[in-house]
Scaffold this motif. Structure first.
Motif, PDB file in Angstrom:
ATOM      1  N   GLU A  13      10.319  -2.986   5.833  1.00  0.00           N
ATOM      2  CA  GLU A  13      11.489  -2.630   6.242  1.00  0.00           C
ATOM      3  C   GLU A  13      12.428  -3.793   6.518  1.00  0.00           C
ATOM      4  OE1 GLU A  13      10.332  -0.632   9.837  1.00  0.00           O
ATOM      5  OE2 GLU A  13       8.817   0.802   9.133  1.00  0.00           O
ATOM      6  N   ILE A  14      13.617  -3.411   6.121  1.00  0.00           N
ATOM      7  CA  ILE A  14      14.601  -4.519   6.166  1.00  0.00           C
ATOM      8  C   ILE A  14      15.835  -3.811   6.976  1.00  0.00           C
ATOM      9  CG2 ILE A  14      16.027  -5.941   4.772  1.00  0.00           C
ATOM     10  CD1 ILE A  14      13.993  -6.175   2.512  1.00  0.00           C
ATOM     11  N   PRO A  15      16.436  -4.481   8.163  1.00  0.00           N
ATOM     12  CA  PRO A  15      17.354  -3.819   8.693  1.00  0.00           C
ATOM     13  C   PRO A  15      18.719  -4.462   7.832  1.00  0.00           C
ATOM     14  CG  PRO A  15      16.050  -5.245  10.132  1.00  0.00           C
ATOM     15  CD  PRO A  15      15.382  -5.363   8.871  1.00  0.00           C
ATOM     16  N   THR A  16      19.615  -3.626   8.020  1.00  0.00           N
ATOM     17  CA  THR A  16      21.005  -3.863   7.506  1.00  0.00           C
ATOM     18  C   THR A  16      21.510  -4.940   7.599  1.00  0.00           C
ATOM     19  OG1 THR A  16      21.414  -1.362   7.455  1.00  0.00           O
ATOM     20  CG2 THR A  16      23.289  -2.669   6.616  1.00  0.00           C
ATOM     21  N   ARG A  17      21.566  -5.666   8.970  1.00  0.00           N
ATOM     22  CA  ARG A  17      21.949  -6.888   9.208  1.00  0.00           C
ATOM     23  C   ARG A  17      21.360  -7.998   8.626  1.00  0.00           C
ATOM     24  NH1 ARG A  17      24.203  -8.887  14.578  1.00  0.00           N
ATOM     25  NH2 ARG A  17      24.742  -6.673  14.920  1.00  0.00           N
ATOM     26  N   ALA A 197      -4.066  -8.907   7.939  1.00  0.00           N
ATOM     27  CA  ALA A 197      -3.796  -7.736   7.264  1.00  0.00           C
ATOM     28  C   ALA A 197      -2.154  -8.052   6.823  1.00  0.00           C
ATOM     29  CB  ALA A 197      -3.711  -6.495   8.363  1.00  0.00           C
ATOM     30  N   GLY A 198      -1.415  -8.700   7.397  1.00  0.00           N
ATOM     31  CA  GLY A 198       0.087  -9.068   7.138  1.00  0.00           C
ATOM     32  C   GLY A 198      -0.086  -9.758   5.745  1.00  0.00           C
ATOM     33  N   HIS A 199      -1.060 -11.040   5.402  1.00  0.00           N
ATOM     34  CA  HIS A 199      -1.190 -11.343   4.388  1.00  0.00           C
ATOM     35  C   HIS A 199      -1.684 -10.565   2.976  1.00  0.00           C
ATOM     36  CE1 HIS A 199      -0.035 -15.378   5.523  1.00  0.00           C
ATOM     37  NE2 HIS A 199      -0.926 -15.456   6.634  1.00  0.00           N
ATOM     38  N   GLU A 200      -2.390  -9.780   3.455  1.00  0.00           N
ATOM     39  CA  GLU A 200      -2.928  -8.511   2.520  1.00  0.00           C
ATOM     40  C   GLU A 200      -1.633  -7.750   2.048  1.00  0.00           C
ATOM     41  OE1 GLU A 200      -5.334  -8.736   1.026  1.00  0.00           O
ATOM     42  OE2 GLU A 200      -7.228  -9.219   2.183  1.00  0.00           O
ATOM     43  N   ARG A 201      -0.714  -7.259   2.796  1.00  0.00           N
ATOM     44  CA  ARG A 201       0.522  -6.796   2.673  1.00  0.00           C
ATOM     45  C   ARG A 201       1.419  -7.668   1.705  1.00  0.00           C
ATOM     46  NH1 ARG A 201       0.276  -5.028   8.108  1.00  0.00           N
ATOM     47  NH2 ARG A 201       1.691  -6.793   8.570  1.00  0.00           N
ATOM     48  N   LEU A 202       1.669  -8.891   1.879  1.00  0.00           N
ATOM     49  CA  LEU A 202       2.241  -9.750   1.261  1.00  0.00           C
ATOM     50  C   LEU A 202       1.778  -9.933  -0.046  1.00  0.00           C
ATOM     51  CD1 LEU A 202       4.701 -11.942   0.801  1.00  0.00           C
ATOM     52  CD2 LEU A 202       2.900 -13.610   1.835  1.00  0.00           C
ATOM     53  N   ALA A 203       0.379  -9.991  -0.388  1.00  0.00           N
ATOM     54  CA  ALA A 203      -0.211 -10.216  -1.575  1.00  0.00           C
ATOM     55  C   ALA A 203      -0.015  -8.747  -2.361  1.00  0.00           C
ATOM     56  CB  ALA A 203      -1.670 -10.325  -1.491  1.00  0.00           C
ATOM     57  N   ALA A 204      -0.060  -7.680  -1.679  1.00  0.00           N
ATOM     58  CA  ALA A 204       0.268  -6.525  -2.561  1.00  0.00           C
ATOM     59  C   ALA A 204       1.671  -6.502  -2.959  1.00  0.00           C
ATOM     60  CB  ALA A 204      -0.238  -5.057  -1.647  1.00  0.00           C
ATOM     61  N   PHE A 205       2.590  -6.633  -2.258  1.00  0.00           N
ATOM     62  CA  PHE A 205       3.972  -6.365  -2.705  1.00  0.00           C
ATOM     63  C   PHE A 205       4.092  -7.692  -3.615  1.00  0.00           C
ATOM     64  CE2 PHE A 205       8.298  -7.708  -3.013  1.00  0.00           C
ATOM     65  CZ  PHE A 205       8.895  -6.170  -2.894  1.00  0.00           C
ATOM     66  N   ALA A 206       3.764  -8.988  -3.655  1.00  0.00           N
ATOM     67  CA  ALA A 206       4.070  -9.948  -4.513  1.00  0.00           C
ATOM     68  C   ALA A 206       3.495  -9.513  -5.920  1.00  0.00           C
ATOM     69  CB  ALA A 206       3.257 -11.279  -4.037  1.00  0.00           C
ATOM     70  N   THR A 207       2.163  -8.734  -5.826  1.00  0.00           N
ATOM     71  CA  THR A 207       1.438  -8.369  -7.137  1.00  0.00           C
ATOM     72  C   THR A 207       2.412  -7.328  -7.819  1.00  0.00           C
ATOM     73  OG1 THR A 207      -0.753  -8.732  -6.201  1.00  0.00           O
ATOM     74  CG2 THR A 207      -0.550  -7.197  -7.966  1.00  0.00           C
ATOM     75  N   HIS A 208       3.110  -6.383  -6.749  1.00  0.00           N
ATOM     76  CA  HIS A 208       3.953  -5.387  -7.407  1.00  0.00           C
ATOM     77  C   HIS A 208       5.248  -6.108  -8.112  1.00  0.00           C
ATOM     78  CE1 HIS A 208       7.135  -2.357  -7.483  1.00  0.00           C
ATOM     79  NE2 HIS A 208       7.995  -3.153  -6.584  1.00  0.00           N
ATOM     80  N   GLU A 230      13.254  -8.359  -0.744  1.00  0.00           N
ATOM     81  CA  GLU A 230      12.137  -7.677  -0.217  1.00  0.00           C
ATOM     82  C   GLU A 230      10.926  -8.487  -0.223  1.00  0.00           C
ATOM     83  OE1 GLU A 230      11.838  -3.040  -1.344  1.00  0.00           O
ATOM     84  OE2 GLU A 230      11.832  -4.260  -3.137  1.00  0.00           O
ATOM     85  N   LEU A 231      10.856  -9.228  -1.188  1.00  0.00           N
ATOM     86  CA  LEU A 231       9.969 -10.496  -1.140  1.00  0.00           C
ATOM     87  C   LEU A 231       9.939 -11.378  -0.015  1.00  0.00           C
ATOM     88  CD1 LEU A 231       7.289 -11.772  -2.489  1.00  0.00           C
ATOM     89  CD2 LEU A 231       8.720 -13.033  -3.973  1.00  0.00           C
ATOM     90  N   ALA A 232      11.321 -11.884   0.204  1.00  0.00           N
ATOM     91  CA  ALA A 232      11.654 -12.851   1.418  1.00  0.00           C
ATOM     92  C   ALA A 232      11.295 -12.127   2.771  1.00  0.00           C
ATOM     93  CB  ALA A 232      12.937 -13.314   1.457  1.00  0.00           C
ATOM     94  N   GLU A 234       9.045  -9.684   3.519  1.00  0.00           N
ATOM     95  CA  GLU A 234       7.502  -9.512   3.480  1.00  0.00           C
ATOM     96  C   GLU A 234       7.058 -11.003   3.772  1.00  0.00           C
ATOM     97  OE1 GLU A 234       5.073  -7.357   4.788  1.00  0.00           O
ATOM     98  OE2 GLU A 234       6.026  -5.949   3.114  1.00  0.00           O
ATOM     99  N   PHE A 235       7.458 -11.938   3.299  1.00  0.00           N
ATOM    100  CA  PHE A 235       6.803 -13.400   3.533  1.00  0.00           C
ATOM    101  C   PHE A 235       7.094 -13.835   4.940  1.00  0.00           C
ATOM    102  CE2 PHE A 235       6.834 -17.759   3.093  1.00  0.00           C
ATOM    103  CZ  PHE A 235       5.822 -18.484   2.234  1.00  0.00           C
ATOM    104  N   SER A 236       8.198 -13.466   5.304  1.00  0.00           N
ATOM    105  CA  SER A 236       8.638 -13.835   6.878  1.00  0.00           C
ATOM    106  C   SER A 236       7.636 -13.016   7.627  1.00  0.00           C
ATOM    107  CB  SER A 236       9.957 -13.694   7.083  1.00  0.00           C
ATOM    108  OG  SER A 236      10.302 -13.887   8.183  1.00  0.00           O
ATOM    109  N   ARG A 237       7.422 -11.814   7.198  1.00  0.00           N
ATOM    110  CA  ARG A 237       6.637 -10.800   7.967  1.00  0.00           C
ATOM    111  C   ARG A 237       5.326 -11.454   8.242  1.00  0.00           C
ATOM    112  NH1 ARG A 237       5.419  -4.696   6.530  1.00  0.00           N
ATOM    113  NH2 ARG A 237       4.243  -4.046   8.188  1.00  0.00           N
ATOM    114  N   ALA A 238       4.787 -11.964   7.167  1.00  0.00           N
ATOM    115  CA  ALA A 238       3.193 -12.358   7.094  1.00  0.00           C
ATOM    116  C   ALA A 238       3.104 -13.777   7.831  1.00  0.00           C
ATOM    117  CB  ALA A 238       2.924 -12.341   5.804  1.00  0.00           C
ATOM    118  N   MET A 239       4.231 -14.767   7.463  1.00  0.00           N
ATOM    119  CA  MET A 239       4.268 -16.040   7.977  1.00  0.00           C
ATOM    120  C   MET A 239       4.541 -16.305   9.329  1.00  0.00           C
ATOM    121  SD  MET A 239       3.024 -18.003   5.809  1.00  0.00           S
ATOM    122  CE  MET A 239       3.714 -19.638   6.034  1.00  0.00           C
TER     123      MET A 239
END
Length: 300
Positions: A13-17, A197-208, A230-232, A234-239
């Motif tokens: 999820e990425i806010p417009t701002r 779990a956050g890192h698993e989500r990041l790994a899944a997206f990075a794989t995609h 999107e990658l940025a 998800e990376f921020s969300r996990a880190m």
């Protein structure tokens, strides 16, 4: 015979701002046409983008030249990218840990404070600083960290004028109840399941992301920017919530290392894509910030 398509990783999820900030280029500008294009691929409407831009201009964070998709936004300060930019020190330490360059020395760093209600704002700010630096509460007013952050805590306490109310100490034999094993202590103090779990989500997206890059060397600039944002995100969300505990305190295997490796590979591939000859405009500064943060000095 038909083959099932690989399952698409959940879209962050990425806010417009946040999107506007992410597309700021090195010269401080945002091309509105690219902004609307990426927003569309992320499921945002043109109306959402228009309202967001209007708010950012009203707040004085951006100025606008032109109208609609032909407009150019200009960030008022470099802080415009801060909402999605990585904390280079935090991320750099994570990659040093992954490379085995930051082993734990067995020392716990503890911080205790008793700041009166009359200084509630300072107390809350200090607590937020401790959490941001990877410390966690052990009991009321007592926090513990596995990394040496005392100098950062002291600097913040001085700034808040509450240093006299803060106690600093270290220990190599921390015990909570009957638990003395460092790895068991860490699992009880920090929410490692949530962080993993956050890192698993990041790994899944990075794989995609890697799969998309491997299958589509003809990605348009808008598609490339969309993947990067999107990658940025998800990376921020996990880190962001990761206290970066030393590997000696983490379960094995720990998904953070794999997620960061996959992210680094994706950033390298995104930067390596050839520029379209008809759109040789500069990439957002996000590309440089993330590449600098996740790449070891000897690899740049």
């Amino acid at each position: 015979m038909t083959h099932a398509q690989p399952e698409r990783a959940p879209r962050p999820e990425i806010p417009t701002r946040l999107l506007v900030h992410a597309l700021v280029r090195e010269d401080g500008t945002v091309d509105a046409d690219k902004l609307y294009g990426v927003a569309g691929l992320l499921g945002m409407t043109d109306q959402q983008v228009r309202l967001c831009v209007k708010r950012l201009v009203t707040e004085g964070r951006f100025t606008q030249e032109g109208r609609g998709r032909k407009a150019v936004l200009r960030a008022v300060s470099d802080a415009a990218t801060a909402a999605i930019a990585p904390d280079a020190v935090h991320v750099g330490h994570a990659y040093r840990q992954d490379r085995g360059l930051a082993p734990w020395d067995g020392t716990w760093h503890l911080f205790a404070f008793a700041i009166p209600e009359t200084h509630r704002t300072a107390r809350d700010t200090l607590r937020e600083t401790l959490l941001h630096l990877g410390a966690a509460p052990v009991q009321g007013g007592l926090y513990v960290a596995a990394n040496p952050i005392a100098h950062l805590v002291e600097a913040r306490a001085r700034q808040l004028d509450v240093l006299a109310s803060v106690t600093f100490l270290t220990s190599t034999d921390l015990r909570i109840g009957n638990i003395v094993d460092p790895r068991q202590l860490a699992s009880g103090i920090w929410p490692l399941d949530e962080i993993a779990a956050g890192h698993e989500r990041l790994a899944a997206f990075a794989t995609h992301c890697a799969d998309r890059l491997a299958r589509g060397s003809d990605l348009s600039r808008v598609e490339r920017l969309t993947l990067a944002v999107e990658l940025a995100a998800e990376f921020s969300r996990a880190m962001t919530p990761d206290p970066l505990l030393p590997p000696e305190l983490l379960p094995h295997p720990w998904p953070g290392q794999r997620a960061r490796r996959l992210s680094q590979e994706c950033w390298t591939a995104l930067r390596a894509l050839p520029e379209a000859q008809d759109t040789p405009t500069p990439l957002p500064r996000l590309f440089r910030l993330y590449s600098d943060a996740i790449t070891a000095p000897g690899e740049r």
